[in-house]
Scaffold this motif. Structure first.
Motif, PDB file in Angstrom:
ATOM      1  N   ILE A 138     -16.649   6.016  -7.535  1.00 38.27           N
ATOM      2  CA  ILE A 138     -16.698   7.405  -7.075  1.00 38.27           C
ATOM      3  C   ILE A 138     -17.018   8.276  -8.280  1.00 38.27           C
ATOM      4  CG2 ILE A 138     -15.394   9.295  -6.020  1.00 38.27           C
ATOM      5  CD1 ILE A 138     -13.607   7.096  -4.705  1.00 38.27           C
ATOM      6  N   ASP A 139     -18.102   9.047  -8.186  1.00 32.81           N
ATOM      7  CA  ASP A 139     -18.560   9.888  -9.306  1.00 32.81           C
ATOM      8  C   ASP A 139     -18.632   9.079 -10.605  1.00 32.81           C
ATOM      9  OD1 ASP A 139     -18.801  12.065  -7.668  1.00 32.81           O
ATOM     10  OD2 ASP A 139     -16.797  12.858  -8.122  1.00 32.81           O
ATOM     11  N   GLY A 140     -19.111   7.865 -10.519  1.00 36.89           N
ATOM     12  CA  GLY A 140     -19.339   7.045 -11.706  1.00 36.89           C
ATOM     13  C   GLY A 140     -18.104   6.334 -12.242  1.00 36.89           C
ATOM     14  N   ARG A 141     -16.979   6.498 -11.561  1.00 36.44           N
ATOM     15  CA  ARG A 141     -15.757   5.864 -12.057  1.00 36.44           C
ATOM     16  C   ARG A 141     -15.281   4.792 -11.072  1.00 36.44           C
ATOM     17  NH1 ARG A 141      -9.999   8.547 -13.946  1.00 36.44           N
ATOM     18  NH2 ARG A 141      -9.691   6.957 -15.513  1.00 36.44           N
ATOM     19  N   GLY A 142     -14.761   3.686 -11.617  1.00 39.01           N
ATOM     20  CA  GLY A 142     -14.304   2.586 -10.771  1.00 39.01           C
ATOM     21  C   GLY A 142     -12.884   2.783 -10.265  1.00 39.01           C
ATOM     22  N   TYR A 143     -12.670   2.462  -8.989  1.00 41.51           N
ATOM     23  CA  TYR A 143     -11.341   2.566  -8.382  1.00 41.51           C
ATOM     24  C   TYR A 143     -10.993   1.276  -7.641  1.00 41.51           C
ATOM     25  CZ  TYR A 143     -11.524   7.614  -9.178  1.00 41.51           C
ATOM     26  OH  TYR A 143     -11.599   8.843  -9.755  1.00 41.51           O
ATOM     27  N   VAL A 144      -9.718   1.003  -7.543  1.00 47.15           N
ATOM     28  CA  VAL A 144      -9.217  -0.182  -6.853  1.00 47.15           C
ATOM     29  C   VAL A 144      -8.470   0.267  -5.598  1.00 47.15           C
ATOM     30  CG1 VAL A 144      -7.745  -2.239  -7.068  1.00 47.15           C
ATOM     31  CG2 VAL A 144      -8.866  -1.274  -9.100  1.00 47.15           C
ATOM     32  N   MET A 145      -8.743  -0.416  -4.491  1.00 46.84           N
ATOM     33  CA  MET A 145      -8.053  -0.109  -3.234  1.00 46.84           C
ATOM     34  C   MET A 145      -6.694  -0.807  -3.242  1.00 46.84           C
ATOM     35  SD  MET A 145      -8.607   1.247  -0.168  1.00 46.84           S
ATOM     36  CE  MET A 145      -7.854   1.162   1.442  1.00 46.84           C
ATOM     37  N   GLU A 146      -5.642  -0.054  -3.042  1.00 48.76           N
ATOM     38  CA  GLU A 146      -4.291  -0.613  -3.017  1.00 48.76           C
ATOM     39  C   GLU A 146      -3.639  -0.346  -1.658  1.00 48.76           C
ATOM     40  OE1 GLU A 146      -2.841  -2.489  -5.173  1.00 48.76           O
ATOM     41  OE2 GLU A 146      -3.886  -2.168  -7.095  1.00 48.76           O
ATOM     42  N   ALA A 147      -2.881  -1.313  -1.189  1.00 47.38           N
ATOM     43  CA  ALA A 147      -2.284  -1.249   0.149  1.00 47.38           C
ATOM     44  C   ALA A 147      -0.895  -0.623   0.107  1.00 47.38           C
ATOM     45  CB  ALA A 147      -2.190  -2.662   0.723  1.00 47.38           C
ATOM     46  N   PRO A 148      -0.471  -0.028   1.220  1.00 44.00           N
ATOM     47  CA  PRO A 148       0.904   0.495   1.271  1.00 44.00           C
ATOM     48  C   PRO A 148       1.918  -0.641   1.194  1.00 44.00           C
ATOM     49  CG  PRO A 148      -0.153   0.624   3.425  1.00 44.00           C
ATOM     50  CD  PRO A 148      -1.207   0.177   2.460  1.00 44.00           C
ATOM     51  N   LEU A 149       3.099  -0.329   0.709  1.00 45.08           N
ATOM     52  CA  LEU A 149       4.152  -1.332   0.566  1.00 45.08           C
ATOM     53  C   LEU A 149       5.403  -0.853   1.329  1.00 45.08           C
ATOM     54  CD1 LEU A 149       4.981  -3.997  -0.855  1.00 45.08           C
ATOM     55  CD2 LEU A 149       5.616  -2.632  -2.856  1.00 45.08           C
ATOM     56  N   HIS A 150       5.671  -1.546   2.420  1.00 42.33           N
ATOM     57  CA  HIS A 150       6.830  -1.216   3.262  1.00 42.33           C
ATOM     58  C   HIS A 150       7.979  -2.157   2.930  1.00 42.33           C
ATOM     59  CE1 HIS A 150       4.533   1.262   6.196  1.00 42.33           C
ATOM     60  NE2 HIS A 150       3.535   0.465   5.843  1.00 42.33           N
ATOM     61  N   ALA A 151       9.174  -1.816   3.397  1.00 46.59           N
ATOM     62  CA  ALA A 151      10.294  -2.756   3.295  1.00 46.59           C
ATOM     63  C   ALA A 151      11.202  -2.589   4.514  1.00 46.59           C
ATOM     64  CB  ALA A 151      11.081  -2.523   2.019  1.00 46.59           C
ATOM     65  N   ASP A 152      11.943  -3.659   4.794  1.00 48.75           N
ATOM     66  CA  ASP A 152      12.920  -3.579   5.887  1.00 48.75           C
ATOM     67  C   ASP A 152      14.076  -2.664   5.487  1.00 48.75           C
ATOM     68  OD1 ASP A 152      11.459  -5.474   7.366  1.00 48.75           O
ATOM     69  OD2 ASP A 152      12.406  -7.121   6.250  1.00 48.75           O
ATOM     70  N   PHE A 153      14.533  -2.827   4.249  1.00 44.76           N
ATOM     71  CA  PHE A 153      15.698  -2.077   3.777  1.00 44.76           C
ATOM     72  C   PHE A 153      15.429  -1.502   2.389  1.00 44.76           C
ATOM     73  CE2 PHE A 153      17.305  -5.278   6.665  1.00 44.76           C
ATOM     74  CZ  PHE A 153      18.216  -4.571   7.453  1.00 44.76           C
ATOM     75  N   ALA A 154      16.167  -0.450   2.057  1.00 45.63           N
ATOM     76  CA  ALA A 154      16.207   0.013   0.666  1.00 45.63           C
ATOM     77  C   ALA A 154      17.678   0.137   0.276  1.00 45.63           C
ATOM     78  CB  ALA A 154      15.510   1.363   0.524  1.00 45.63           C
TER      79      ALA A 154
END
Lengths: 221, 211
Positions: A138-154
């Motif tokens: 994007i605009d000459g810069r590299g980006y990495v797609m990262e996924a959301p991170l859910h959990a059952d409990f915190a």
């Protein structure tokens, strides 16, 4: 509405084998030591632990690793001074490890809590930790797609809470606790003071909507 | 060759931290930089675990066990300090709000590539922490490190051999032997530690040093 729970054992009772578990804290600060001790007593196993570190010495997450309750760790920095139980389990091939850059870890948790399908970050672009991931320029810069991170409990720690689940924190014990509250289906919080009266809305850091149960644990490490 | 000790190196880096900067100091050697910033400059230190305005080490017996920095050392707050959670902390880092980061390194390449999170030794589990987020967002990344590795092998290279933390991110390298800028043409000499010659420093540097 009353989200307060009488004791630590009742607070962790809903956690079952194979659950994914976010645990707040950074280093020795903001770790829900009381809830971890209570969880240890339940003897559940096959847990996935999502936390910044993987415990040190014989405290906190290290106790869960020592007891063989953890199958997988997702964290940014497992190798802290004194992280002997993590190292022992890792070297023996008894646990799976996913290392995530710390800001990406926080943002994956935030994305899950905010209902997003992921995000593009320049972090780790062109490195080992981006291997196999979708990338974009994007605009000459590299980006990495990262996924959301859910959990059952915190399992979280706060300084003050009220029966509506509103929380405020102390110093650098805040760290991952607020964001993790948003991303778990069931957030359990130990608070140093459970207030009889509502917290001043101006001082609330984590609104109670993100919290399912609050239990008082007055011990400060 | 003349070699600076760690406190001298920290003092040298501190000279280049301007008044009014927001600065993140990495774990290890960089944490000592704050003790050497010249009088009269106000610098606000950021620590990734949720504080802007890291103050000096507390006196023994007055530590707050829940007030620590990213190295897990006890700290105090400086005037104007603020606490915040991790998403905000990394928005400051990734979003370009921090002016300067000072980091340690295993290796730096002449194109500014940085390797500071993993070696090729598989016995050690990898631990990345916040370094990758820091280097993509902070415009000025200063590295302080020994000029050569413990076994004598060079750390200033044509290309890094260890896994990278970031690509083309390093601005300047401070070693015990010399200070070097990363330029589009490669490493350019800023200064030699007093008593060293360029030939001597070049002999323990794999990459070409430009003058």
């Amino acid at each position: 509405m009353d989200k307060s729970v009488a004791d630590l054992a009742s607070a962790v009772a809903p956690i079952t084998d194979g659950a994914s578990l976010m645990i707040g804290g950074f280093g020795s600060s903001g770790i829900p030591f009381g809830l971890i001790d209570a969880l240890l007593e339940t003897g559940v196993s096959g847990l996935t632990v999502i936390s910044n570190n993987a415990g040190a010495e014989e405290t906190g997450i290290a106790k869960l690793l020592k007891a063989g309750m953890v199958a997988k760790v997702i964290c940014s920095y497992p190798r802290s001074p004194g992280s002997v139980w993590f190292e022992r389990r890792y070297e023996a091939g008894e646990i799976e490890l996913e290392v995530v850059p710390q800001g990406t870890l926080a943002e994956r948790i935030r994305a899950a809590g905010a209902g997003l399908g992921g995000f593009l970050t320049p972090t780790a672009y062109g490195t080992l930790l981006a291997e196999g991931k979708e990338t974009r320029i994007i605009d000459g810069r590299g980006y990495v797609m990262e996924a959301p991170l859910h959990a059952d409990f915190a399992l979280l720690r706060a300084e003050r809470g009220d029966k509506w689940g509103n929380l405020s924190f102390h110093a650098t014990a805040r760290n991952f606790n607020p964001v993790m509250a948003t991303a778990a289906r069931h957030a359990i919080v130990e608070v140093r003071h459970l207030s009889d009266t509502p917290l001043d809305p101006e001082t609330v850091v984590t609104p109670g909507i993100f919290v399912q149960s609050v239990v008082e644990y007055g011990v400060r490490p | 060759m003349k070699s600076l000790i760690d406190s001298q190196l920290a003092a040298r880096v501190a000279q280049d931290i301007p008044d009014g900067s927001y600065v993140n100091l990495g774990i290890g050697k960089p944490t000592h930089v704050s003790g050497h910033v010249p009088e009269g400059r106000e610098v606000i230190y950021h620590s990734e675990n949720g504080i802007l305005g890291v103050g000096p080490t507390p006196e023994k017996g007055t530590e707050d066990l829940e007030l620590i920095d990213a190295s897990k050392r006890y700290i105090t707050t400086a005037p104007g300090a603020a606490f915040f959670e991790h998403s905000d902390s990394f928005a400051m880092m990734r979003g370009g709000h921090i002016d300067i980061a000072v980091l340690g390194a295993y290796q730096v390449a002449e194109n500014g590539d940085l390797a500071n999170w993993a070696t090729l030794d598989e016995k050690f589990p990898p631990a990345v922490g916040g370094a990758m987020d820091l280097v993509v967002g902070v415009p000025t990344v200063l590295v302080m490190m020994k000029h050569v590795d413990r076994d004598g092998s060079p750390k200033l290279l044509k290309e890094c051999t260890y896994p990278l933390t970031g690509l083309g991110v390093v601005s300047r390298v401070y070693t015990d032997l010399a200070v070097l800028d990363v330029t589009p043409d490669g490493f350019r000499l800023v200064e030699l530690t007093e008593g060293n010659s360029l030939e001597e420093v070049q002999s323990v540097t794999e990459a070409k040093i430009l003058t």
